[in-house]
Design an enzyme around this catalytic site. Sequence first.
Site, PDB file in Angstrom:
ATOM      1  N   SER A 146       0.823  -1.210   0.000  1.00  0.00           N
ATOM      2  CA  SER A 146       0.000   0.000   0.000  1.00  0.00           C
ATOM      3  C   SER A 146       0.851   1.252   0.000  1.00  0.00           C
ATOM      4  O   SER A 146       1.695   1.427   0.876  1.00  0.00           O
ATOM      5  CB  SER A 146      -0.883   0.057   1.256  1.00  0.00           C
ATOM      6  OG  SER A 146      -1.719  -1.049   1.316  1.00  0.00           O
ATOM      7  N   HIS A 167      -3.969   0.742  -4.996  1.00  0.00           N
ATOM      8  CA  HIS A 167      -3.286  -0.353  -5.685  1.00  0.00           C
ATOM      9  C   HIS A 167      -3.618  -0.284  -7.171  1.00  0.00           C
ATOM     10  O   HIS A 167      -4.772  -0.384  -7.557  1.00  0.00           O
ATOM     11  CB  HIS A 167      -3.733  -1.704  -5.138  1.00  0.00           C
ATOM     12  CG  HIS A 167      -3.260  -1.952  -3.737  1.00  0.00           C
ATOM     13  ND1 HIS A 167      -2.357  -2.938  -3.424  1.00  0.00           N
ATOM     14  CD2 HIS A 167      -3.550  -1.328  -2.584  1.00  0.00           C
ATOM     15  CE1 HIS A 167      -2.119  -2.906  -2.127  1.00  0.00           C
ATOM     16  NE2 HIS A 167      -2.830  -1.940  -1.588  1.00  0.00           N
ATOM     17  N   HIS A 181      -5.068  -9.160  -1.604  1.00  0.00           N
ATOM     18  CA  HIS A 181      -5.166  -9.410  -0.166  1.00  0.00           C
ATOM     19  C   HIS A 181      -6.223 -10.483   0.109  1.00  0.00           C
ATOM     20  O   HIS A 181      -7.258 -10.533  -0.556  1.00  0.00           O
ATOM     21  CB  HIS A 181      -5.554  -8.133   0.580  1.00  0.00           C
ATOM     22  CG  HIS A 181      -4.508  -7.069   0.521  1.00  0.00           C
ATOM     23  ND1 HIS A 181      -4.501  -6.093  -0.451  1.00  0.00           N
ATOM     24  CD2 HIS A 181      -3.438  -6.826   1.315  1.00  0.00           C
ATOM     25  CE1 HIS A 181      -3.462  -5.294  -0.255  1.00  0.00           C
ATOM     26  NE2 HIS A 181      -2.796  -5.709   0.806  1.00  0.00           N
ATOM     27  N   TYR A 197      -8.142 -10.466   2.601  1.00  0.00           N
ATOM     28  CA  TYR A 197      -9.371  -9.817   3.093  1.00  0.00           C
ATOM     29  C   TYR A 197     -10.273  -9.322   1.969  1.00  0.00           C
ATOM     30  O   TYR A 197     -11.440  -9.019   2.185  1.00  0.00           O
ATOM     31  CB  TYR A 197      -9.055  -8.665   4.062  1.00  0.00           C
ATOM     32  CG  TYR A 197      -8.280  -7.509   3.470  1.00  0.00           C
ATOM     33  CD1 TYR A 197      -8.880  -6.600   2.612  1.00  0.00           C
ATOM     34  CD2 TYR A 197      -6.943  -7.316   3.786  1.00  0.00           C
ATOM     35  CE1 TYR A 197      -8.169  -5.544   2.062  1.00  0.00           C
ATOM     36  CE2 TYR A 197      -6.215  -6.278   3.249  1.00  0.00           C
ATOM     37  CZ  TYR A 197      -6.843  -5.393   2.379  1.00  0.00           C
ATOM     38  OH  TYR A 197      -6.126  -4.361   1.839  1.00  0.00           O
ATOM     39  N   GLU A 198      -9.722  -9.231   0.758  1.00  0.00           N
ATOM     40  CA  GLU A 198     -10.556  -8.808  -0.365  1.00  0.00           C
ATOM     41  C   GLU A 198     -11.478  -9.933  -0.817  1.00  0.00           C
ATOM     42  O   GLU A 198     -12.386  -9.713  -1.623  1.00  0.00           O
ATOM     43  CB  GLU A 198      -9.676  -8.367  -1.544  1.00  0.00           C
ATOM     44  CG  GLU A 198      -8.916  -7.081  -1.285  1.00  0.00           C
ATOM     45  CD  GLU A 198      -7.993  -6.735  -2.448  1.00  0.00           C
ATOM     46  OE1 GLU A 198      -8.443  -6.041  -3.369  1.00  0.00           O
ATOM     47  OE2 GLU A 198      -6.832  -7.178  -2.435  1.00  0.00           O
ATOM     48  N   ALA A 241       2.895  -2.071   4.204  1.00  0.00           N
ATOM     49  CA  ALA A 241       2.651  -1.068   5.237  1.00  0.00           C
ATOM     50  C   ALA A 241       2.244  -1.848   6.484  1.00  0.00           C
ATOM     51  O   ALA A 241       1.500  -2.817   6.380  1.00  0.00           O
ATOM     52  CB  ALA A 241       1.536  -0.137   4.794  1.00  0.00           C
ATOM     53  N   MET A 268      -1.596  -7.036   7.131  1.00  0.00           N
ATOM     54  CA  MET A 268      -2.620  -7.921   6.548  1.00  0.00           C
ATOM     55  C   MET A 268      -2.160  -8.573   5.241  1.00  0.00           C
ATOM     56  O   MET A 268      -2.986  -8.918   4.402  1.00  0.00           O
ATOM     57  CB  MET A 268      -3.900  -7.110   6.280  1.00  0.00           C
ATOM     58  CG  MET A 268      -4.426  -6.342   7.479  1.00  0.00           C
ATOM     59  SD  MET A 268      -5.833  -5.331   7.022  1.00  0.00           S
ATOM     60  CE  MET A 268      -5.970  -4.246   8.462  1.00  0.00           C
ATOM     61  N   SER A 269      -0.854  -8.721   5.085  1.00  0.00           N
ATOM     62  CA  SER A 269      -0.368  -9.276   3.811  1.00  0.00           C
ATOM     63  C   SER A 269       0.908 -10.081   4.048  1.00  0.00           C
ATOM     64  O   SER A 269       1.149 -10.565   5.150  1.00  0.00           O
ATOM     65  CB  SER A 269      -0.087  -8.135   2.830  1.00  0.00           C
ATOM     66  OG  SER A 269       0.982  -7.331   3.291  1.00  0.00           O
ATOM     67  N   ASN A 316       2.045   3.481  11.222  1.00  0.00           N
ATOM     68  CA  ASN A 316       1.266   3.935  12.393  1.00  0.00           C
ATOM     69  C   ASN A 316       1.644   3.078  13.590  1.00  0.00           C
ATOM     70  O   ASN A 316       2.171   1.980  13.415  1.00  0.00           O
ATOM     71  CB  ASN A 316      -0.242   3.767  12.108  1.00  0.00           C
ATOM     72  CG  ASN A 316      -0.603   2.328  11.741  1.00  0.00           C
ATOM     73  OD1 ASN A 316      -0.375   1.895  10.608  1.00  0.00           O
ATOM     74  ND2 ASN A 316      -1.113   1.586  12.690  1.00  0.00           N
ATOM     75  N   HIS A 338      -6.983   4.260   7.292  1.00  0.00           N
ATOM     76  CA  HIS A 338      -6.248   3.974   6.059  1.00  0.00           C
ATOM     77  C   HIS A 338      -5.569   5.253   5.548  1.00  0.00           C
ATOM     78  O   HIS A 338      -4.478   5.196   4.973  1.00  0.00           O
ATOM     79  CB  HIS A 338      -7.213   3.406   5.008  1.00  0.00           C
ATOM     80  CG  HIS A 338      -6.535   2.954   3.755  1.00  0.00           C
ATOM     81  ND1 HIS A 338      -5.565   1.959   3.745  1.00  0.00           N
ATOM     82  CD2 HIS A 338      -6.659   3.357   2.462  1.00  0.00           C
ATOM     83  CE1 HIS A 338      -5.142   1.775   2.496  1.00  0.00           C
ATOM     84  NE2 HIS A 338      -5.783   2.617   1.698  1.00  0.00           N
TER      85      HIS A 338
HETATM   86  N1  HPA Z   1      -2.598  -3.196  11.418  1.00  0.00           N
HETATM   87  C1  HPA Z   1      -2.741  -4.011  10.357  1.00  0.00           C
HETATM   88  N2  HPA Z   1      -2.375  -3.667   9.129  1.00  0.00           N
HETATM   89  C2  HPA Z   1      -1.831  -2.461   8.957  1.00  0.00           C
HETATM   90  C3  HPA Z   1      -1.641  -1.557  10.011  1.00  0.00           C
HETATM   91  C4  HPA Z   1      -2.046  -1.957  11.312  1.00  0.00           C
HETATM   92  O1  HPA Z   1      -1.922  -1.219  12.312  1.00  0.00           O
HETATM   93  N3  HPA Z   1      -1.084  -0.447   9.495  1.00  0.00           N
HETATM   94  C5  HPA Z   1      -0.916  -0.678   8.165  1.00  0.00           C
HETATM   95  N4  HPA Z   1      -1.367  -1.897   7.827  1.00  0.00           N
END
Ligand code: HPA
Length: 270
Positions: free
Chosen positions: A28, A59, A81, A83-84, A111, A209-210, A233, A245
Site C-alpha cells: 500500500s 493499488h 489481499h 481480506y478482499e 505497510a 494484513m499481507s 502507524n 487507512h
Molecule cells: N494493522 C494491520 N495492518 C496495517 C496496520 C495496522 O496497524 N497499518 C498498516 N497496515
Amino acid sequence: MFNKIETAAAFIKNKIEGSPEIGLILGSGLGVLADEIENPITIPYHDIPEFPVSTVEGHAGQLVIGQLSGKKVVAMQGRFHFYEGYSMEKVTFPVRVMKLLGVKQLIVTNAAGSVNESFAPGDLMLITDHINFMGTNPLIGPNEDRFGPRFPDMSEAYNKDLRAKAKKIASSLGMDIKEGVYVGNSGPTYETPAEVKMARILGGDAVGMSTVPEVIVARHSDMKVLGISCITNMAAGILDQPLSHEEVIETTEKVKSSFLEFVKQIVKDI
Ligand code: HPA
C-alpha cells in the site's frame, strides 16, 4: 493450477525479453517504486490470462517489467489481499508466476502497524521472521511437487544474507533501519488493543494484513526473500487515537523517497 500459472507466465514471457531475476511486491502506497523501472513493459493484471484482478484503493494492479538499478526486475504494483475475498491460491498466484518467469530473489514490502513501542511511524523495518495469524496457509491442499516439498522448511523464511546486505546499505545511507517480527493477520479490521498486546507478548514487532502468504509460497519454491515493512502507524491501543487507512497512506507518502532510495540500492547490490 499449475497449468493456469504456466498460461499466465507464457503470456508474460511472450511480451518481454530475457527473464527477470528479482521480483518486487509493492505494498500500500509503495507502488511508486515501479515508476522508477526503466524501459518498462506494463501489463495490467486484467490482461493476463488466469491472473486475479485487484480492487483495493491505492493499488494500481499491474505488472511492471524492466530494469531497476541495472537489474532485470518484475514488480507487482498492487497485490491481492486475503481480506478482499481472494482465495489463498489467488493471493499467491503471482508469486508462482514470478517463479516460472525465472525470479530467484523476491523483495516483499508492506505497510504495517508498529507493535514495538520503540518504533515510530516512518521507520522501515527489515522483517526477520513472521507469525502466521491469518487462520490458514496457502499450501493447504494437494502439494504441487513441481514447485516444492510437502513440508517446506521455514527456519530462514527471510534470507539472512539479504538482510545483512540490506542492513549495510541502510547504514551507508544513514538510515536507522529497524528489524523485527511481522505478524500477519487476515484483516480487514485493524487489530484490537488486546490483539496488539498479544502480538507483542508473542514476540511480534509489527502487524499487517499481507506478506505472510506470498512469503510462504515463495519459500516453498525456494526463492530467497527479503521483507521490508514501512511502519505507517503505531498499532491499536498504543496511542489514544483511532487508526485509519488515510494515516497509512499519508505516512507512506512521507517515507517514499527514502524507501525508493533504499530498495533501489538493494536491487543494485544483491
Ligand atoms: N494493522 C494491520 N495492518 C496495517 C496496520 C495496522 O496497524 N497499518 C498498516 N497496515
